[in-house]
Design an enzyme around this catalytic site. Structure first.
Site, PDB file in Angstrom:
ATOM      1  NE  ARG A   1     -17.272  -0.305  36.619  1.00  0.00           N
ATOM      2  CZ  ARG A   1     -16.601  -0.728  37.681  1.00  0.00           C
ATOM      3  NH1 ARG A   1     -16.057   0.148  38.508  1.00  0.00           N
ATOM      4  NH2 ARG A   1     -16.484  -2.016  37.918  1.00  0.00           N
TER       5      ARG A   1
ATOM      6  CE  LYS B   1     -23.325   8.868  15.783  1.00  0.00           C
ATOM      7  NZ  LYS B   1     -23.681   8.752  14.350  1.00  0.00           N
TER       8      LYS B   1
ATOM      9  CD  GLU C   1     -18.666  14.789   7.206  1.00  0.00           C
ATOM     10  OE1 GLU C   1     -19.824  15.173   7.431  1.00  0.00           O
ATOM     11  OE2 GLU C   1     -18.337  13.584   7.211  1.00  0.00           O
TER      12      GLU C   1
ATOM     13  CE  LYS D   1     -21.708  15.636  15.195  1.00  0.00           C
ATOM     14  NZ  LYS D   1     -20.704  14.730  14.725  1.00  0.00           N
TER      15      LYS D   1
ATOM     16  CD  GLU E   1     -27.314   8.164  13.957  1.00  0.00           C
ATOM     17  OE1 GLU E   1     -26.203   8.601  14.290  1.00  0.00           O
ATOM     18  OE2 GLU E   1     -27.519   7.501  12.930  1.00  0.00           O
TER      19      GLU E   1
ATOM     20  NE  ARG F   1     -24.860  12.120  16.575  1.00  0.00           N
ATOM     21  CZ  ARG F   1     -23.964  12.250  17.529  1.00  0.00           C
ATOM     22  NH1 ARG F   1     -24.345  12.269  18.787  1.00  0.00           N
ATOM     23  NH2 ARG F   1     -22.680  12.354  17.249  1.00  0.00           N
TER      24      ARG F   1
ATOM     25  CG  ASN G   1     -25.722   9.463   9.432  1.00  0.00           C
ATOM     26  OD1 ASN G   1     -24.602   9.785   9.805  1.00  0.00           O
ATOM     27  ND2 ASN G   1     -26.578   8.829  10.210  1.00  0.00           N
TER      28      ASN G   1
ATOM     29  CG  HIS H   1     -22.413  10.085   6.055  1.00  0.00           C
ATOM     30  ND1 HIS H   1     -22.610  11.404   5.719  1.00  0.00           N
ATOM     31  CD2 HIS H   1     -21.307  10.071   6.857  1.00  0.00           C
ATOM     32  CE1 HIS H   1     -21.683  12.153   6.310  1.00  0.00           C
ATOM     33  NE2 HIS H   1     -20.880  11.369   6.996  1.00  0.00           N
TER      34      HIS H   1
ATOM     35  CG  HIS I   1     -20.869   4.671   5.351  1.00  0.00           C
ATOM     36  ND1 HIS I   1     -21.883   4.887   6.247  1.00  0.00           N
ATOM     37  CD2 HIS I   1     -19.850   5.475   5.740  1.00  0.00           C
ATOM     38  CE1 HIS I   1     -21.488   5.792   7.146  1.00  0.00           C
ATOM     39  NE2 HIS I   1     -20.255   6.152   6.857  1.00  0.00           N
TER      40      HIS I   1
ATOM     41  CG  HIS J   1     -15.635   9.861   5.957  1.00  0.00           C
ATOM     42  ND1 HIS J   1     -16.605   8.875   5.791  1.00  0.00           N
ATOM     43  CD2 HIS J   1     -16.231  10.875   6.636  1.00  0.00           C
ATOM     44  CE1 HIS J   1     -17.731   9.284   6.367  1.00  0.00           C
ATOM     45  NE2 HIS J   1     -17.528  10.487   6.888  1.00  0.00           N
TER      46      HIS J   1
END
Ligand code: GLY
Length: 370
Positions: A122, A144, A186, A228, A238, A242, A246, A249, A253, A267
């Site tokens: 957990r 993330k 980035e 960041k 997010e 946040r 992106n 992005h 994507h 990426h």
């Protein structure tokens, strides 16, 4: 010189240390987190030959014992199979609630190991030791964690913050130039989304940094992590701001999906191209000056990074098909495409009402340039 950036998240706050030779000091740096002087390291088959022995030696120098699991390198490792293998190994290593797991690698390892740490007993603490520029400025920071599903990338995961990030810029010396430039996408994104003066600094210093200037590398990683950290502290899960991270992005994507998540497009390369397209879209919508996309593109050209659809080898689908791929992005809310647009360099914002025709126009223009 070691720089420290604090991520302020109440009881989940942590430091990102940025500097040279941090891996050699890992025992002293990670030691204070440990109840017993033992950690479990998870890494991959590309990183292990380069940095695993150095990390073990750095830990041993601080009196910390370590065992290691080496997973296959590559995006396919972000799978249920490798997650289950990792969790079972950590259990076999008798990792307990109060122990610390160390993720040594790029974004794939950081995301997978972070998720394993989130679900093991957990939740156990973990330390990120990112070994790519992209991981140092983005994926190792902010909590993330995820694996991929056949339905899409990063669809199975959790928010689980690390307890410490060691961004050792010395490891960037072994990074292939293509990977460094992909990570640079980035870095540049931070200037474009919220700090025009950082973008100007990059225009003046990025070439030195890419060519190996360590002080400039430390500065670029630090400024990226500061930005960041600040955004994550405002909006950890997010719900709002946040999403600014992106920038580029949504286009990225779609391009990654169109190229089958293959070597045709890394990426970070998709992020660079996505940023120029996001500025093209912003200019088309009259939000920013017409010359701003050219400034972004000129900068990417100067450093030798990908910037146009023409820089992607092989065929691409037409604009309508790319738009459909954007619709499958997980940032779609209630069927509305959300874009990060900009009123200028350093002035990004999220817009949920972008007219589809404008996006199609930008894509058609970009495809025509191929
Ligand atoms: N890479 C985007 C984020 O961490 O939110």
């Amino acid at each position: 010189m070691t720089e420290t950036v604090r991520v302020h998240l109440a009881e989940r706050s942590y430091d990102i240390l940025i500097g040279e030779g941090l891996i050699g000091r890992a025992g002293d740096l990670i030691g204070p987190l440990l109840r017993r002087k033992r950690v479990a390291i998870v890494t991959d088959s590309s990183v292990a030959p380069l940095h695993l022995d150095a990390l073990k030696a750095g830990l041993a120098a601080g009196g910390v014992e370590a065992s290691a699991l080496v997973l296959p390198a590559g995006e396919a490792t972000k799978s249920w199979e490798q997650l289950s293998r990792t969790v079972e190994w950590l259990l076999a290593e008798k990792v307990e609630r109060n122990d610390v797991v160390v993720a040594l690698g790029g974004g794939v390892i950081g995301d997978l190991v972070g998720f394993a740490a989130a679900i093991l007993r957990r939740g156990v603490r973990f330390v990120q030791v990112p070994t790519t520029l992209l991981a140092q400025v983005d994926s190792s920071v902010g909590g993330k964690t995820a694996i991929n599903s056949p339905a899409g990338k990063n669809l199975i995961g959790a928010f689980h913050q690390p307890s410490l990030v060691l961004a050792d810029v010395s490891v960037l010396e072994t990074l292939p130039r293509r990977d460094f430039l992909a990570g640079y996408g980035e870095v540049m994104k931070y200037g474009l989304l919220g700090d025009a003066s950082f973008f100007v600094w990059l225009e003046e210093n990025a070439l030195d940094m890419i060519d190996g200037d360590v002080a400039k590398r430390i500065h670029a990683v630090k400024r990226s992590c500061e930005m960041k950290a600040e955004i994550v502290a405002r909006d950890e899960t997010e719900q709002g701001d946040r999403a600014l991270l992106n920038l580029g992005h949504t286009f990225c994507h779609a391009l990654e999906a169109a190229t089958g998540y293959s070597d045709r497009l890394l990426h970070g390369e998709g992020v660079s191209i996505g940023c120029t397209l996001a500025f093209e879209l912003s200019a088309k919508l009259g939000l920013c000056a017409q010359e701003t996309p050219s400034r972004v593109r000129a900068h990417l050209a100067e450093v030798g990074a990908k910037r146009d659809l023409a820089d992607i080898p092989g065929d691409l689908p037409d604009a309508a098909a790319l738009l459909t791929l954007m619709g499958q992005d997980k940032k779609v809310i209630d069927g509305q495409l959300r874009f990060v647009l900009a009123r200028g360099i350093g002035e990004a914002f999220v817009d949920a009402n972008v007219p589809t025709e404008a996006v199609l126009d930008v894509l058609q223009g970009a495809l025509a340039g191929r």
